[in-house]
Design a protein around this motif. Structure first.
Motif, mmCIF file in Angstrom:
data_model
loop_
_atom_site.group_PDB
_atom_site.id
_atom_site.type_symbol
_atom_site.label_atom_id
_atom_site.label_comp_id
_atom_site.label_asym_id
_atom_site.label_seq_id
_atom_site.Cartn_x
_atom_site.Cartn_y
_atom_site.Cartn_z
ATOM 1 N N THR A 595 77.683 40.679 -10.938
ATOM 2 C CA THR A 595 77.309 41.805 -10.088
ATOM 3 C C THR A 595 78.508 42.716 -9.851
ATOM 4 O O THR A 595 79.652 42.384 -10.191
ATOM 5 C CB THR A 595 76.751 41.309 -8.741
ATOM 6 O OG1 THR A 595 77.766 40.564 -8.058
ATOM 7 C CG2 THR A 595 75.537 40.414 -8.956
ATOM 8 N N TRP A 606 76.562 46.750 -2.961
ATOM 9 C CA TRP A 606 76.587 45.572 -3.840
ATOM 10 C C TRP A 606 75.396 45.670 -4.776
ATOM 11 O O TRP A 606 74.245 45.534 -4.360
ATOM 12 C CB TRP A 606 76.531 44.307 -2.988
ATOM 13 C CG TRP A 606 76.588 43.029 -3.786
ATOM 14 C CD1 TRP A 606 77.109 42.838 -5.016
ATOM 15 C CD2 TRP A 606 76.109 41.755 -3.349
ATOM 16 N NE1 TRP A 606 76.992 41.523 -5.409
ATOM 17 C CE2 TRP A 606 76.377 40.830 -4.396
ATOM 18 C CE3 TRP A 606 75.485 41.292 -2.196
ATOM 19 C CZ2 TRP A 606 76.042 39.486 -4.317
ATOM 20 C CZ3 TRP A 606 75.145 39.953 -2.113
ATOM 21 C CH2 TRP A 606 75.432 39.060 -3.151
ATOM 22 N N TRP A 607 75.657 45.923 -6.038
ATOM 23 C CA TRP A 607 74.614 46.111 -7.041
ATOM 24 C C TRP A 607 74.237 44.740 -7.607
ATOM 25 O O TRP A 607 74.869 44.236 -8.524
ATOM 26 C CB TRP A 607 75.077 47.065 -8.136
ATOM 27 C CG TRP A 607 75.333 48.431 -7.582
ATOM 28 C CD1 TRP A 607 76.489 48.902 -7.025
ATOM 29 C CD2 TRP A 607 74.383 49.484 -7.490
ATOM 30 N NE1 TRP A 607 76.328 50.193 -6.593
ATOM 31 C CE2 TRP A 607 75.046 50.589 -6.868
ATOM 32 C CE3 TRP A 607 73.059 49.634 -7.872
ATOM 33 C CZ2 TRP A 607 74.402 51.796 -6.624
ATOM 34 C CZ3 TRP A 607 72.417 50.841 -7.629
ATOM 35 C CH2 TRP A 607 73.080 51.897 -7.016
ATOM 36 N N THR A 608 73.205 44.166 -7.024
ATOM 37 C CA THR A 608 72.793 42.804 -7.378
ATOM 38 C C THR A 608 71.806 42.770 -8.536
ATOM 39 O O THR A 608 71.734 41.775 -9.250
ATOM 40 C CB THR A 608 72.112 42.133 -6.180
ATOM 41 O OG1 THR A 608 70.903 42.860 -5.859
ATOM 42 C CG2 THR A 608 73.015 42.120 -4.962
ATOM 43 N N ALA A 610 68.653 42.222 -8.267
ATOM 44 C CA ALA A 610 67.993 40.950 -7.967
ATOM 45 C C ALA A 610 66.581 41.120 -7.436
ATOM 46 O O ALA A 610 65.886 40.123 -7.234
ATOM 47 C CB ALA A 610 68.831 40.167 -6.951
ATOM 48 N N ASN A 615 67.117 40.513 -2.307
ATOM 49 C CA ASN A 615 68.074 41.306 -1.525
ATOM 50 C C ASN A 615 67.832 41.173 -0.026
ATOM 51 O O ASN A 615 68.777 41.165 0.771
ATOM 52 C CB ASN A 615 68.007 42.767 -1.957
ATOM 53 C CG ASN A 615 68.750 43.001 -3.270
ATOM 54 O OD1 ASN A 615 69.584 42.195 -3.677
ATOM 55 N ND2 ASN A 615 68.437 44.101 -3.939
ATOM 56 N N LEU A 618 69.463 37.906 0.789
ATOM 57 C CA LEU A 618 70.927 38.035 0.793
ATOM 58 C C LEU A 618 71.407 38.754 2.051
ATOM 59 O O LEU A 618 72.434 38.383 2.636
ATOM 60 C CB LEU A 618 71.382 38.791 -0.453
ATOM 61 C CG LEU A 618 71.210 38.044 -1.782
ATOM 62 C CD1 LEU A 618 71.381 38.991 -2.947
ATOM 63 C CD2 LEU A 618 72.221 36.893 -1.872
ATOM 64 N N HIS A 636 70.168 47.068 -4.997
ATOM 65 C CA HIS A 636 71.456 46.884 -4.340
ATOM 66 C C HIS A 636 71.303 46.641 -2.836
ATOM 67 O O HIS A 636 70.230 46.844 -2.264
ATOM 68 C CB HIS A 636 72.342 48.111 -4.558
ATOM 69 C CG HIS A 636 71.816 49.360 -3.889
ATOM 70 N ND1 HIS A 636 70.902 50.182 -4.494
ATOM 71 C CD2 HIS A 636 72.058 49.925 -2.663
ATOM 72 C CE1 HIS A 636 70.604 51.195 -3.693
ATOM 73 N NE2 HIS A 636 71.297 51.046 -2.563
ATOM 74 N N ARG A 652 81.529 34.531 0.701
ATOM 75 C CA ARG A 652 80.707 33.945 -0.353
ATOM 76 C C ARG A 652 80.891 32.435 -0.458
ATOM 77 O O ARG A 652 80.044 31.746 -1.023
ATOM 78 C CB ARG A 652 81.086 34.566 -1.704
ATOM 79 C CG ARG A 652 80.612 35.985 -1.891
ATOM 80 C CD ARG A 652 79.295 36.046 -2.629
ATOM 81 N NE ARG A 652 79.326 35.356 -3.886
ATOM 82 C CZ ARG A 652 79.782 35.874 -5.027
ATOM 83 N NH1 ARG A 652 80.257 37.111 -5.029
ATOM 84 N NH2 ARG A 652 79.760 35.183 -6.136
ATOM 85 N N VAL A 700 72.307 34.863 -7.485
ATOM 86 C CA VAL A 700 73.242 35.973 -7.341
ATOM 87 C C VAL A 700 74.533 35.510 -6.668
ATOM 88 O O VAL A 700 75.633 35.935 -7.040
ATOM 89 C CB VAL A 700 72.589 37.111 -6.535
ATOM 90 C CG1 VAL A 700 73.600 38.198 -6.208
ATOM 91 C CG2 VAL A 700 71.415 37.693 -7.299
ATOM 92 N N GLU A 703 77.232 34.135 -8.958
ATOM 93 C CA GLU A 703 77.723 34.976 -10.043
ATOM 94 C C GLU A 703 79.075 35.591 -9.679
ATOM 95 O O GLU A 703 79.414 35.760 -8.499
ATOM 96 C CB GLU A 703 76.721 36.099 -10.343
ATOM 97 C CG GLU A 703 75.431 35.627 -10.982
ATOM 98 C CD GLU A 703 74.470 36.765 -11.246
ATOM 99 O OE1 GLU A 703 73.707 36.656 -12.208
ATOM 100 O OE2 GLU A 703 74.489 37.757 -10.480
ATOM 101 N N THR A 705 81.698 38.642 -9.191
ATOM 102 C CA THR A 705 81.547 40.002 -8.674
ATOM 103 C C THR A 705 82.802 40.795 -8.979
ATOM 104 O O THR A 705 83.927 40.306 -8.780
ATOM 105 C CB THR A 705 81.316 39.997 -7.153
ATOM 106 O OG1 THR A 705 80.178 39.187 -6.852
ATOM 107 C CG2 THR A 705 81.080 41.400 -6.629
#
Length: 711
Positions: A595, A606-608, A610, A615, A618, A636, A652, A700, A703, A705
């Protein structure tokens, strides 16, 4: 002696008519494979594309079993999600049953005049909806034991549409009550187009009988679950275009495929009306179909369309399911449906004639529609179809069923109610719901017996508890009348006083503009007169329902497109140019390794990629980092402006192991029917579980970032 052919297993009269009346040389593969297990009484899910002969695959063997077993009275139920689909099927099933000297009849909310005759002269096959079946069980005018006590089998058409919705839980619970009423297992046969998890769908359909009764998935010609997909995309002539506006879409539709019959799908009623009006203005013979048009208006449109040639019908998903509108030449999709399964249903409307290939033209109105279509076509090309997943934690259906059972039986032993559902998963945590119903007066207890209480009478008792038989809500709408003819329904917000100088309020409905002449606010009716197009067209508006945004899988497919992967279909020059612009605009928002977080001044995103539900999950999980007031997005999340790599890494750490459910807006509870019969915290928990994508959020969170700082 040779083994019997499939026709030998059919009742001889059915076999005769199949050859001599229908002119069939024999049974299709699905019909052949379904015959023996269904005659033997097995449960089944029958899978085949649209127009694959699923109705006959279920009904021929069940009618054979009916004749051989001497079933009497109402013994076969045929349940559909749409009343229009039942209307469409009735003549066929009447013919099939009539060949054996049996009868079929229709019972749903739009057919009331024939009910006394049906109760008096019980048909062998009853076509109905789950809501009407529930109404029969709770009605004081129907002796439900006498009328329904002889049911032996039920066919659930479009079973995937039920299983992914609260109506599915409602249907399962009603079938369990009906099973207990009959005193014997009821054979269950589901009909569906391709789904991603057919074995799970069968288990769901069997309800409390799963693992106890024989059942199988019958899907000849389809790869088994887990099999490697075939080489290349599925067969079909598919093209993607970018047209930029509904009016441009109407221009393209009007210009292409003249002389052919075209079915245009849109993702909203407003868009159906807008494109329908634009096509009519361009001289195209056009018909409309959506849920807010009157039954008669839809029926007239569908009948006229079925009999015409050079014409267009514009529809929402109301025509996605198996309603017969005759031979189609073309399917056109404006923007994209939300699922691959929907696309398969829609493209399956074409290609039924030997000279006609399955086809679909996508017309994207904007970048979001273009990317959604391109991503969906990449999933389709991989032969991927969404798994059907029942809605989680349906506590409100538990409340509805407890109340409905007490209506059905007048009173029920407080220790015996659970026996009516025989361990169905739905009722695994019913005790807190029952306690609330008693505490708040929805139910009362007297001498160990449960009965409907005063609060249920007050909230749901109007029109003989009609509100209790359906499990979905609809926002209030006003009936629109031209003289005595009902055209449809509209949002009351459009009926407020017009601005000075604007003249009479105008509505857009059935593809035409109407001037409002009078509004009966008390009875929720408005009266209109037709007006000519003078450049000031009417307006259409309805509250959006059921839209959940892109899924995780679709969002990731869109990311693939932005990273340079085209869908393996024909792209017009306009689509190629629009995709190039979208890739350039999102160049900093996608990365194959994970991401991306972008910062442009105080705007941190935050360009997920998803999907909306992931989102939302999240946002709830990363409290303190994600802006809690932002709107949900497919692509995002907006973050607090003080987020930096060090703070991000700390937040995270371990977040994937403590994923939280989204917070619920109190107003959103109004869309969950029967929430009044639930404790508020349980209603909120139910809705939160439906807004969440826990697995997508976890994927996500683990992953990598990368941070991108703009100018």
């Amino acid at each position: 002696m040779s083994a019997p052919s499939s026709l030998d297993l059919l009742h001889p009269t059915l076999a005769h008519h199949l050859v001599n009346t229908l002119g069939w040389p024999g049974l299709r593969p699905l019909q052949r494979e379904a015959l023996a297990p269904l005659v033997a009484g097995e449960d089944a899910v029958l899978l085949a594309p649209t127009a694959g002969g699923k109705t006959e695959a279920a009904c021929f063997p069940l009618l054979t079993a009916m004749a051989q077993g001497g079933w009497d009275g109402v013994s076969l139920l045929y349940v559909c999600p749409l009343k229009a689909l039942l209307n469409n099927l009735l003549p066929r099933l009447q013919s099939y049953a009539g060949w054996l000297g049996r009868t079929a009849a229709l019972w749903h909310g739009d057919v009331t005049a024939a009910r006394r005759r049906i109760l008096r002269e019980r048909p062998d096959v009853l076509l109905t909806t789950p809501e009407s079946l529930e109404a029969m069980l709770v009605s004081t005018k129907v002796d439900h034991r006498a009328f329904l006590g002889g049911v032996r089998a039920v066919v659930v058409d479009e079973v995937h549409a039920f299983a992914s919705d609260d109506r599915g839980w409602h249907l399962l619970a009603v079938l369990e009550r009906l099973t207990r009423l009959c005193g014997r297992p009821i054979q269950r046969v589901g009909l569906s187009a391709t789904v991603g998890n057919p074995d799970d769908l069968l288990t769901w359909l069997q309800g409390s009988g799963a693992g106890k009764r024989p059942g199988r998935v019958i899907a000849p010609g389809l790869p088994p679950p887990g099999a490697a997909p075939g080489e290349g995309p599925p067969p079909g002539d598919v093209e993607l275009d970018h047209v930029g506006s509904p009016e441009n879409a109407a221009t393209v539709i009007a210009a292409l495929h003249r002389g052919e019959k075209r079915l245009v799908f849109c993702d909203s009623r407003q868009l159906v009306e807008r494109i329908g009006a634009a096509l009519r203005a361009r001289g195209v013979t056009v018909f409309l179909s959506h849920a807010s048009l009157s039954v008669d208006e839809r029926r007239r449109a569908e009948q006229a369309f079925a009999e015409a040639r050079d014409c267009v019908i514009v529809a929402t998903s109301t025509l996605e399911l198996g309603i017969d509108v005759g031979d189609l030449d073309r399917v056109i999709q404006v923007n994209a449906p939300g699922t691959v399964a929907s696309f398969l249903q829609r493209i399956g409307r074409t290609g039924r004639r030997a000279d006609n290939r399955r086809n679909c033209l996508f017309l994207a109105l904007n970048e979001h529609g273009l990317l959604g279509a391109a991503g969906l076509l990449r999933l389709w090309a991989r032969h991927w179809v969404e798994p059907v997943e029942p809605t989680p934690e349906p506590r409100h259906i538990v409340a509805q069923q407890l109340l409905a059972l007490c209506l059905q039986e007048s009173q029920i032993g407080e220790r015996l109610w659970a026996q009516w559902w025989d361990g169905l998963e739905l009722f695994g945590h019913a005790e807190p719901v029952l306690a609330h119903l008693l505490r708040e007066g929805f139910l009362t207890r007297d001498g160990g017996m449960l009965m409907v209480g005063p609060e249920a009478e007050r909230r749901f008792g109007r029109r003989h508890f009609a509100e209790l038989t359906g499990v979905f809500t609809a926002p209030p709408e006003f009936t629109v009348l031209h003289g005595r003819t009902e055209i449809g329904r509209t949002n009351p917000a459009l009926l407020a006083a017009a601005e000075p100088g604007e003249g009479p309020r105008r509505l857009l409905l059935a593809g035409r503009s109407w001037a409002v002449t009078w509004v009966d606010w008390k009875r929720r009716r408005c009266f209109v007169e037709s007006v000519d197009d003078d450049g000031r067209g009417g307006r259409a508006r309805w509250d959006a329902t059921g839209h959940t945004g892109w899924s995780f899988e679709l969002s990731r497919a869109v990311r693939e497109v932005l990273l340079g992967e085209d869908p393996p279909v024909r792209l017009t020059r306009r689509a190629v140019d629009a995709l190039a612009k979208a890739r350039d605009r999102h160049a900093d928002h996608v990365h194959p390794g994970g991401t991306v977080i972008t910062r442009h001044g105080g705007d941190v995103r935050w360009w997920t990629w998803a999907g909306t539900r992931a989102n939302l999950t999240l946002r709830a999980t990363l409290t303190g980092l994600a802006d809690p007031a932002q709107q949900a997005r497919d692509t995002h999340l907006r973050l607090c402006d003080d987020v930096d790599p060090a703070r991000w890494k700390a937040a995270r750490e371990g977040a994937a192991d403590r994923v939280a459910l989204p917070e619920v807006d109190g107003k959103a509870l109004e869309g969950l029917k029967f929430t009044a019969a639930l404790p508020r915290h349980l209603a909120e928990r139910t809705l939160a579980a439906r807004l969440a994508d826990v697995e997508g959020a976890r994927a996500v969170l683990v992953e990598e970032t990368r941070f991108v700082v703009g100018e």
